[in-house]
Design a protein around this motif. Sequence first.
Motif, PDB file in Angstrom:
ATOM      1  N   GLY A 111       0.814  -1.219   0.000  1.00  0.00           N
ATOM      2  CA  GLY A 111       0.000   0.000   0.000  1.00  0.00           C
ATOM      3  C   GLY A 111       0.844   1.263   0.000  1.00  0.00           C
ATOM      4  O   GLY A 111       0.563   2.221  -0.727  1.00  0.00           O
ATOM      5  N   VAL A 112       1.900   1.281   0.799  1.00  0.00           N
ATOM      6  CA  VAL A 112       2.795   2.436   0.848  1.00  0.00           C
ATOM      7  C   VAL A 112       3.487   2.620  -0.497  1.00  0.00           C
ATOM      8  O   VAL A 112       3.642   3.747  -0.986  1.00  0.00           O
ATOM      9  CB  VAL A 112       3.828   2.285   1.989  1.00  0.00           C
ATOM     10  N   GLY A 113       3.896   1.526  -1.136  1.00  0.00           N
ATOM     11  CA  GLY A 113       4.534   1.606  -2.454  1.00  0.00           C
ATOM     12  C   GLY A 113       3.605   2.182  -3.503  1.00  0.00           C
ATOM     13  O   GLY A 113       4.011   3.020  -4.323  1.00  0.00           O
ATOM     14  N   ILE A 114       2.357   1.752  -3.497  1.00  0.00           N
ATOM     15  CA  ILE A 114       1.372   2.276  -4.449  1.00  0.00           C
ATOM     16  C   ILE A 114       1.125   3.758  -4.187  1.00  0.00           C
ATOM     17  O   ILE A 114       1.069   4.568  -5.129  1.00  0.00           O
ATOM     18  CB  ILE A 114       0.059   1.469  -4.373  1.00  0.00           C
ATOM     19  N   ALA A 117       4.010   5.777  -5.495  1.00  0.00           N
ATOM     20  CA  ALA A 117       3.990   5.849  -6.959  1.00  0.00           C
ATOM     21  C   ALA A 117       2.961   6.866  -7.436  1.00  0.00           C
ATOM     22  O   ALA A 117       3.229   7.647  -8.366  1.00  0.00           O
ATOM     23  CB  ALA A 117       3.698   4.473  -7.548  1.00  0.00           C
ATOM     24  N   VAL A 118       1.786   6.890  -6.813  1.00  0.00           N
ATOM     25  CA  VAL A 118       0.748   7.855  -7.192  1.00  0.00           C
ATOM     26  C   VAL A 118       1.223   9.280  -6.915  1.00  0.00           C
ATOM     27  O   VAL A 118       1.044  10.183  -7.745  1.00  0.00           O
ATOM     28  CB  VAL A 118      -0.565   7.545  -6.432  1.00  0.00           C
ATOM     29  N   ILE A 119       1.841   9.509  -5.765  1.00  0.00           N
ATOM     30  CA  ILE A 119       2.343  10.852  -5.430  1.00  0.00           C
ATOM     31  C   ILE A 119       3.431  11.269  -6.417  1.00  0.00           C
ATOM     32  O   ILE A 119       3.457  12.428  -6.877  1.00  0.00           O
ATOM     33  CB  ILE A 119       2.857  10.888  -3.971  1.00  0.00           C
ATOM     34  N   LEU A 124       5.255  14.635 -10.915  1.00  0.00           N
ATOM     35  CA  LEU A 124       5.820  14.729 -12.279  1.00  0.00           C
ATOM     36  C   LEU A 124       4.841  15.377 -13.253  1.00  0.00           C
ATOM     37  O   LEU A 124       5.246  16.145 -14.126  1.00  0.00           O
ATOM     38  CB  LEU A 124       6.233  13.345 -12.775  1.00  0.00           C
ATOM     39  N   ALA A 125       3.562  15.092 -13.117  1.00  0.00           N
ATOM     40  CA  ALA A 125       2.556  15.693 -13.996  1.00  0.00           C
ATOM     41  C   ALA A 125       2.434  17.204 -13.726  1.00  0.00           C
ATOM     42  O   ALA A 125       2.235  17.992 -14.635  1.00  0.00           O
ATOM     43  CB  ALA A 125       1.206  15.016 -13.807  1.00  0.00           C
ATOM     44  N   GLY A 126       2.577  17.594 -12.457  1.00  0.00           N
ATOM     45  CA  GLY A 126       2.508  19.015 -12.119  1.00  0.00           C
ATOM     46  C   GLY A 126       3.728  19.783 -12.592  1.00  0.00           C
ATOM     47  O   GLY A 126       3.632  20.953 -12.952  1.00  0.00           O
TER      48      GLY A 126
END
Length: 129
Positions: A111-114, A117-119, A124-126
């Motif tokens: 869960g922490v890894g996912i 990755a989302v953060i 990167l998108a920002g």
Amino acid sequence: MFKKTLVLGLCVAILNLCFSTSAVAGTKEEKDVKFAAKVRSNIQKLGQGKEARVQVKLKDGTKLKGYVSQINEDSFLVMNDATGTATDVPYSQTKQVKGNNLSNGAWIAIGVGILAAVIAIIILAGNSD
């Protein structure tokens, strides 16, 4: 010269006695009891229920696949999903047990890894704009 060689040989022999370890060879029954206790401990860690998937090889060559439906003092019950049959497996008759159940710590790490990755994707998108 002879005295020096004799003293050196005695010193080596004494050091060998001091630093050598003896291997205690147990009987087959003692090894079987220890292995059965280890299997019991691992089955208890795995737990019971449909999430506690196991593959069991018995000493007579039989292979069982399913989940642990019940844990007893001297045995555990393996439920086969395909046939719906339950097999009582004594700890002393098991040769190998493979479990497919992740611990709570593993689920937390996933869960922490996912989340990380989302953060990272959001950051990167920002930055690309």
